[in-house]
Design a protein around this motif. Structure first.
Motif, PDB file in Angstrom:
ATOM      1  N   ALA A 140       1.225  -1.280  -0.032  1.00 19.78           N
ATOM      2  CA  ALA A 140       0.471   0.196   0.067  1.00 19.78           C
ATOM      3  C   ALA A 140       0.831   0.946  -0.059  1.00 19.78           C
ATOM      4  CB  ALA A 140      -0.839   0.018   0.945  1.00 19.78           C
ATOM      5  N   ASP A 141       2.169   1.222   0.413  1.00 20.41           N
ATOM      6  CA  ASP A 141       3.157   2.374   0.692  1.00 20.41           C
ATOM      7  C   ASP A 141       3.455   2.386  -0.592  1.00 20.41           C
ATOM      8  OD1 ASP A 141       2.231   2.449   3.303  1.00 20.41           O
ATOM      9  OD2 ASP A 141       4.177   1.407   4.222  1.00 20.41           O
ATOM     10  N   GLU A 142       4.114   1.388  -0.990  1.00 23.15           N
ATOM     11  CA  GLU A 142       4.319   1.650  -2.563  1.00 23.15           C
ATOM     12  C   GLU A 142       3.087   2.645  -3.693  1.00 23.15           C
ATOM     13  OE1 GLU A 142       4.555  -0.501  -1.012  1.00 23.15           O
ATOM     14  OE2 GLU A 142       7.205  -1.171  -0.855  1.00 23.15           O
ATOM     15  N   LEU A 143       2.161   2.248  -3.531  1.00 23.99           N
ATOM     16  CA  LEU A 143       0.979   2.841  -4.004  1.00 23.99           C
ATOM     17  C   LEU A 143       0.388   3.887  -3.347  1.00 23.99           C
ATOM     18  CD1 LEU A 143      -1.341   1.499  -6.607  1.00 23.99           C
ATOM     19  CD2 LEU A 143      -2.646   0.667  -4.594  1.00 23.99           C
ATOM     20  N   ALA A 144       0.532   4.196  -2.707  1.00 17.94           N
ATOM     21  CA  ALA A 144       0.678   5.195  -1.792  1.00 17.94           C
ATOM     22  C   ALA A 144       1.286   5.983  -2.996  1.00 17.94           C
ATOM     23  CB  ALA A 144      -0.072   5.627  -1.197  1.00 17.94           C
ATOM     24  N   LEU A 145       2.196   5.821  -2.718  1.00 18.87           N
ATOM     25  CA  LEU A 145       3.787   7.360  -3.348  1.00 18.87           C
ATOM     26  C   LEU A 145       3.615   6.729  -4.976  1.00 18.87           C
ATOM     27  CD1 LEU A 145       6.059   8.732  -2.898  1.00 18.87           C
ATOM     28  CD2 LEU A 145       7.389   6.363  -3.643  1.00 18.87           C
ATOM     29  N   ASP A 146       3.504   6.237  -5.712  1.00 17.56           N
ATOM     30  CA  ASP A 146       2.676   5.856  -7.031  1.00 17.56           C
ATOM     31  C   ASP A 146       1.733   6.433  -8.018  1.00 17.56           C
ATOM     32  OD1 ASP A 146       3.987   5.967  -9.885  1.00 17.56           O
ATOM     33  OD2 ASP A 146       2.164   4.085 -10.126  1.00 17.56           O
ATOM     34  N   GLN A 147       0.315   7.332  -7.087  1.00 17.94           N
ATOM     35  CA  GLN A 147      -0.224   7.691  -6.825  1.00 17.94           C
ATOM     36  C   GLN A 147      -0.295   9.234  -6.913  1.00 17.94           C
ATOM     37  OE1 GLN A 147      -3.585   5.965  -4.390  1.00 17.94           O
ATOM     38  NE2 GLN A 147      -3.800   5.009  -5.958  1.00 17.94           N
ATOM     39  N   ARG A 148       1.034   9.737  -5.420  1.00 14.90           N
ATOM     40  CA  ARG A 148       1.584  11.229  -5.247  1.00 14.90           C
ATOM     41  C   ARG A 148       2.390  11.071  -6.085  1.00 14.90           C
ATOM     42  NH1 ARG A 148       1.492  15.153  -4.591  1.00 14.90           N
ATOM     43  NH2 ARG A 148       2.505  16.565  -3.237  1.00 14.90           N
ATOM     44  N   LEU A 149       3.817  10.530  -6.565  1.00  8.08           N
ATOM     45  CA  LEU A 149       4.076  11.360  -8.047  1.00  8.08           C
ATOM     46  C   LEU A 149       3.487  11.121  -9.174  1.00  8.08           C
ATOM     47  CD1 LEU A 149       7.017   8.768  -7.486  1.00  8.08           C
ATOM     48  CD2 LEU A 149       6.927  11.275  -6.436  1.00  8.08           C
ATOM     49  N   ALA A 150       2.668  10.980  -9.470  1.00 10.35           N
ATOM     50  CA  ALA A 150       1.232  11.015 -10.554  1.00 10.35           C
ATOM     51  C   ALA A 150       0.408  13.139 -10.300  1.00 10.35           C
ATOM     52  CB  ALA A 150       0.553  10.020 -10.574  1.00 10.35           C
TER      53      ALA A 150
END
Length: 647
Positions: A140-150
């Motif tokens: 979930a942490d990696e997915l949240a970071l990817d969404q934030r970078l987007a």
């Protein structure tokens, strides 16, 4: 926050410039290729989709070589010294600069009257036909970071990645961005925008979620591919007829030709998130099927036609937001389904709306409050290979220390039993459309354990016991020799389990599939107070490894047994090696201390070493000793093989 100090740029032609030839750049590219591809993948706009980002990242890295020689300022590859040869390497600095520049260009929108840059077009190479490639799903942490970078602009995303992945200070980040064609004002804004993403998440940039060289493969839409193949054959025939016209001066295709739109949709991914395509099995399918697994469970619940609820559940499965609580049994893959999953249940349970889905490998349970979506939860559990009793029930909901189960359609009766009291009988549970009435859950026990309630299910094949261990799928309980365990519902099996029921607490939250209890021997106590029982319990997990073995000892008159040895990831007490040896320091009623040891019936001799010495023929040993003595155990089986005691 990174320092905003900017180092002065070297004057053109100064000693700070260094010529980079093709061989030097190629050596840097080959040596650091995985890192450069990861860099490109992270800087590319997420809107491209994961599969196209992968191919584009590889294309940008492979096109970064200079045609002849190039000149680039020496920007340290990673301040502080990474120890992998990148520090101060002008070849790596040049390749990195080209990768960042082209990755930023790939994120620029196409303009009607402007000639597109090469990076803005889908890469010609590499190409993969018939497969979609994408990195492994992270947490979930990696997915949240990817969404934030987007949400960041391209330069801000590049600034964050250069800071976190390359460990560059802001002065060097500014030089890389400026060298990539970003205006000074935009660079300053990008650094300020990148400050909004926490630096504490830099370590996540090295996770497999963003490794475009460690890939998974899935097929494209097979039916659509077949239609396209037929269309391609027809188009080829038309080209053969019109080939002469194409070669005429002034003729030919337009500037875009037959190229697909740059942001083409993925039909398979769309189908997986379409509630209208959910698999709903007929209520009678299990009666004629040879299978007894989750694939023949019918869709149940009053909300199985609530498209809005099902759409939310599928969307959260694929892209859980920051506010969603996500949990999973150990080593259960995250990420959305590869295709439309099977709907098992949709309805209201206690104070929540619940949706349970199955994709052939995992059970996914989505729950949201009745009055909104705040506080939604998503839980995963592995169930690959589950059949029979292992596919007999799922946790539907928990409230006030109780648990409700959704049972298999072949279950005819459900009950609640206290495993620690084999003679207490069974309390019947009502079954309504496969849903049990609430029963007390041992998963929430704290403090001293005095009872352990389990679920008893009856079907045409017999009766099984399942225990809630705090996960979506209850663990199946068995008893007997490891090579041929039987269901734990028989009278002898219940007597075996009773003193050791509370030992199941040791297996909570471990992704346990089955737990077997084997009473491998009995031993007469030295003070003539009766015979003690030796039992080993072995918990097997859904992932195959991570097994847990307990050797336990129970004396006459005692309510519960005691765990005297514990081991993980060992074959002992299992089907591959059904042998066990364990010992315990025991105090008699007269106050004398003994080392007691016991192996299974295949043990020919036992010997104590270390602080206690003694040996004996057969599978039992009793040696007088003192309180606190430390001893090791060695045994020999009847076939001559040696065996060590569990510790």
């Amino acid at each position: 926050m990174q320092s905003q100090d900017v180092a002065p740029r070297p004057a053109p032609g100064s000693s700070a410039d260094r010529s980079v030839d093709v061989e030097q750049a190629e050596a840097a590219l080959v040596e650091h290729y995985p890192r450069l591809v990861r860099l490109a993948y992270l800087v590319l706009p997420p809107g491209l989709g994961r599969s196209r980002r992968v191919l584009t990242a590889h294309a940008l890295a492979q096109r970064a070589l200079p045609r002849g020689s190039a000149s680039t300022p020496v920007i340290p590859a990673q301040n502080g010294g990474a120890g992998d040869g990148r520090d101060g390497d002008p070849g790596y600095a040049y390749i990195r600069l080209q990768v960042v520049r082209t990755a930023l260009e790939a994120g620029l929108p196409l303009r009607l009257r402007a000639r597109p840059k090469r990076a803005q077009l889908p890469p010609l190479l590499p190409q993969v036909w018939g497969l979609r490639l994408f990195p492994r799903s992270g947490g979930a942490d990696e997915l949240a970071l990817d969404q934030r970078l987007a949400t960041l602009s391209g330069p801000a995303r590049a600034a964050y990645v250069l800071r976190g992945l390359e460990r560059l200070p802001d002065g060097d980040v500014r030089e890389v961005l400026t060298g990539s064609g970003v205006a000074d004002a935009e660079v300053t804004a990008a650094l300020r925008e990148a400050d909004q993403v926490p630096a504490a998440q830099y370590a996540l940039l090295d996770s497999p979620e963003f490794d475009a060289c460690l890939l998974q493969a899935r097929p494209t839409d097979l039916m659509r591919r077949r239609r396209h193949t037929r269309a391609a054959l027809a188009a080829a025939a038309a080209l053969a007829v019109c080939g002469a016209l194409v070669a005429l001066p002034g003729g030919g295709w337009g500037p875009d030709g037959a190229a697909a739109p740059p942001y083409a949709q993925n039909p398979a991914a769309e189908a997986a998130l379409d509630p209208g395509r959910l698999v709903k099995v007929s209520p009678a399918a299990w009666k004629t099927s040879a299978r007894t697994d989750f694939s023949v469970w019918p869709a149940r619940g009053p909300l199985i036609r609530d498209s809005a609820l099902l759409r939310r559940a599928l969307a959260v499965w694929a892209r859980p937001g920051k506010a969603v609580h996500v949990s999973a049994t150990p080593d259960t893959p995250f990420g959305g389904p590869a295709g439309p999953p099977q709907l098992l249940y949709a309805g209201e349970v206690d104070n929540a709306r619940v949706v349970i889905l199955y994709d052939g490998l995992r059970i996914a349970r989505y729950a949201e409050p009745k009055d909104g979506t705040a506080g939604a939860a998503l839980d995963f559990a592995r169930v690959d290979g589950a059949t029979g009793a292992e596919a007999g029930a799922l946790v539907l909901g928990r409230a006030d220390g109780n648990v409700r189960y959704l049972t298999a359609p072949w279950v005819t009766k459900a009950g609640e039993r206290d495993l620690s009291k084999p003679g207490a009988g069974v309390m019947d549970l009502t079954l309504t459309d496969g849903i049990t009435s609430p029963l007390a859950s041992p998963a929430t026990h704290t403090g001293t354990c005095t009872t352990w309630n389990v679920l008893q299910l009856t079907d045409a094949s017999g009766t099984q016991l399942l225990s809630d261990l705090g996960e979506l799928v209850p663990a199946r309980l068995t008893a007997g020799r490891p090579a041929a365990p039987k269901e734990a519902s028989g009278a002898a099996a219940l007597r075996t389990w009773a003193p050791f029921a509370c030992s199941l607490a040791d297996a909570r939250g471990q992704g346990v599939r089955t737990v077997n209890a084997w009473g491998y021997t009995r031993q007469q106590l030295p003070d003539a107070s009766g015979a003690a029982t030796w039992v080993c319990t072995r918990a097997e997990t859904w992932r195959g490894d991570g097994s847990r073995v307990l050797a336990q000892f129970h004396t006459p008159g005692g309510l519960f047994g005691a765990a005297v040895a514990k081991a993980g990831d060992v074959p002992a007490c299992g089907p591959r090696d059904p042998h066990v040896l364990a010992g315990v320091l025991w105090k008699s009623k007269g106050g004398d201390w003994y080392l007691l040891a016991a192996g299974d019936k295949a043990t020919a001799s036992v010997r104590a070493t270390g602080g206690v010495t003694g040996s004996g023929q057969g599978n039992l040993l009793a040696v007088p000793t003192k309180q606190g003595a430390q001893a090791g155990l060695e045994g020999r089986l009847k076939d001559g093989r040696s065996i060590s005691g569990l510790r």
